[in-house]
Scaffold this motif. Structure first.
Motif, PDB file in Angstrom:
ATOM      1  N   THR A   1      36.535  31.962  30.557  1.00 43.71           N
ATOM      2  CA  THR A   1      35.387  31.898  31.623  1.00 43.71           C
ATOM      3  C   THR A   1      35.752  30.944  32.880  1.00 43.71           C
ATOM      4  O   THR A   1      35.343  31.324  34.090  1.00 43.71           O
TER       5      THR A   1
ATOM      6  N   SER B   1      36.282  34.901  40.497  1.00 47.41           N
ATOM      7  CA  SER B   1      35.322  35.162  41.195  1.00 47.41           C
ATOM      8  C   SER B   1      35.074  34.292  42.496  1.00 47.41           C
ATOM      9  O   SER B   1      34.850  34.969  43.530  1.00 47.41           O
TER      10      SER B   1
ATOM     11  N   SER C   1      36.321  39.961  36.764  1.00 50.01           N
ATOM     12  CA  SER C   1      35.726  39.026  37.528  1.00 50.01           C
ATOM     13  C   SER C   1      35.189  39.855  38.875  1.00 50.01           C
ATOM     14  O   SER C   1      34.138  39.313  39.395  1.00 50.01           O
TER      15      SER C   1
ATOM     16  N   SER D   1      31.722  25.724  39.995  1.00 47.75           N
ATOM     17  CA  SER D   1      31.931  26.019  38.688  1.00 47.75           C
ATOM     18  C   SER D   1      33.401  26.195  38.518  1.00 47.75           C
ATOM     19  O   SER D   1      33.911  25.619  37.326  1.00 47.75           O
ATOM     20  N   ALA D   2      34.210  26.866  39.243  1.00 50.52           N
ATOM     21  CA  ALA D   2      35.810  26.919  39.077  1.00 50.52           C
ATOM     22  C   ALA D   2      36.429  25.722  38.966  1.00 50.52           C
ATOM     23  O   ALA D   2      37.365  25.123  38.316  1.00 50.52           O
TER      24      ALA D   2
ATOM     25  N   ASP E   1      35.436  32.561  36.544  1.00 49.44           N
ATOM     26  CA  ASP E   1      34.914  32.005  37.894  1.00 49.44           C
ATOM     27  C   ASP E   1      36.005  31.534  39.046  1.00 49.44           C
ATOM     28  O   ASP E   1      35.558  31.588  40.286  1.00 49.44           O
TER      29      ASP E   1
ATOM     30  N   THR F   1      31.445  39.300  39.858  1.00 43.18           N
ATOM     31  CA  THR F   1      30.780  38.822  41.084  1.00 43.18           C
ATOM     32  C   THR F   1      29.809  39.774  41.707  1.00 43.18           C
ATOM     33  O   THR F   1      28.777  39.295  42.210  1.00 43.18           O
TER      34      THR F   1
ATOM     35  N   GLN G   1      30.099  29.592  42.335  1.00 40.61           N
ATOM     36  CA  GLN G   1      31.628  30.033  41.627  1.00 40.61           C
ATOM     37  C   GLN G   1      32.723  29.098  42.116  1.00 40.61           C
ATOM     38  O   GLN G   1      33.363  28.752  41.191  1.00 40.61           O
TER      39      GLN G   1
ATOM     40  N   GLY H   1      27.158  27.661  34.933  1.00 37.24           N
ATOM     41  CA  GLY H   1      28.444  27.721  34.515  1.00 37.24           C
ATOM     42  C   GLY H   1      29.072  26.944  33.481  1.00 37.24           C
ATOM     43  O   GLY H   1      28.835  26.951  32.229  1.00 37.24           O
TER      44      GLY H   1
END
Length: 294
Positions: free
Chosen positions: A36, A43, A226, A193-194, A40, A230, A190, A80
């Motif tokens: 996950t 993405s 991804s 979250s990343a 992200d 996206t 994104q 996320g």
């Protein structure tokens, strides 16, 4: 409506590609979280390229200085790290079928929140469509095998998933009313979250060494997944902006039906007749929920 269905279809393809990518690591309980986070991250890079092509970096900077931009970043944490982490832990402790059934109720919670906070009511036919969609998803999930190793903890994680995803959609809807388009919203979502996965969740539950192993073996599938994810989020956010979260979410949740199709095409998993009927019910219910007569 089209963008909502497209988002669900692309998310199903994303999910199947991720499951193929993670197949070599199925015995590692941290693998879903790692995937996950990498998903992200890729993405965010896809979105960064799109923002560069469209020369929107000045708009990103402006979004960071206003309330709506910060709201999207808060939504990113809910959807996320909270929502997805809750989902993968629920899969680990409840099993995938039971988790799918519980998590599918996030559109219903979103509809309630939109009604309470924004006065957005659904007509009786739309409520029936939502119930049909969710009912078919639950029926599909309980028809599968569920192995609950820690029911209480798994249930708490599934509830976190439902709340996180529902709140994300509602917050994004409100933010997009304040002149943030779906591309800016998704880049903020994104990248936030990343960042949380990279600096908090991955070091906490595992290590970047293991993440490097996953990346080395499955980078191409993760990159493809991804990209689909996206495009799915871009469609989903656009649907939220056009028809509202309470109608876009049921359309997005049709990924449960489309996943059966892609599992057949890419993995050779043959669906049963009952699964086929339930897939039709899921899509039909979502369309009925989102339908607005002119």
């Amino acid at each position: 409506m089209f963008y909502g269905l497209l988002g669900g279809c692309l998310w199903a393809l994303d999910t199947v590609l991720l499951s193929i990518a993670m197949a070599p690591f199925e015995l590692e309980w941290t693998a879903p979280l790692i995937s996950t986070g990498l998903h992200d991250l890729f993405s965010a890079l896809w979105m960064g390229g799109l923002i560069t092509l469209k020369r929107k970096w000045s708009a990103i900077g402006q979004a960071l200085r206003v309330r709506s931009g910060r709201m999207v970043m808060a939504a990113a944490l809910l959807g996320g790290p909270v929502g997805m982490s809750g989902y993968v832990f629920a899969v680990q402790f409840l099993g995938p079928s039971l988790t799918a059934g519980i998590s599918s109720f996030y559109p219903a919670l979103s509809a309630i929140l939109c009604w309470v906070f924004f006065g957005q009511k659904l007509r009786k036919s739309q409520i029936f469509g939502l119930c049909l969609c969710l009912g078919c998803i639950v029926a599909m999930s309980v028809s599968g095998q569920s192995q609950a190793s820690n029911y209480v903890f798994g249930l708490i994680m599934a509830i976190c998933c439902v709340v996180g995803w529902a709140l994300e959609g509602v917050i994004v809807q409100q933010s997009m009313k304040e002149d943030l388009d779906n591309e800016i919203c998704l880049f903020l979502r994104q990248s936030t979250s990343a960042t949380v996965f990279a600096f908090l969740i991955i070091p906490l539950v595992s290590s970047w060494s293991f993440a490097g192993t996953v990346l080395d073996q499955s980078w191409l599938l993760l990159l493809a997944a991804s990209f689909c994810g996206t495009a799915s989020y871009l469609s989903y956010y656009k649907a939220i902006g056009q028809i509202g979260a309470n109608k876009a979410m049921p359309l997005n949740s049709t990924y449960c039906a489309w996943a059966v199709v892609f599992a057949f095409l890419l993995q050779g998993t043959i669906p049963t007749l009952v699964q086929g009927i339930l897939c039709v019910g899921i899509v039909a219910g979502a369309i009925l929920c989102a339908y607005e007569p002119s």
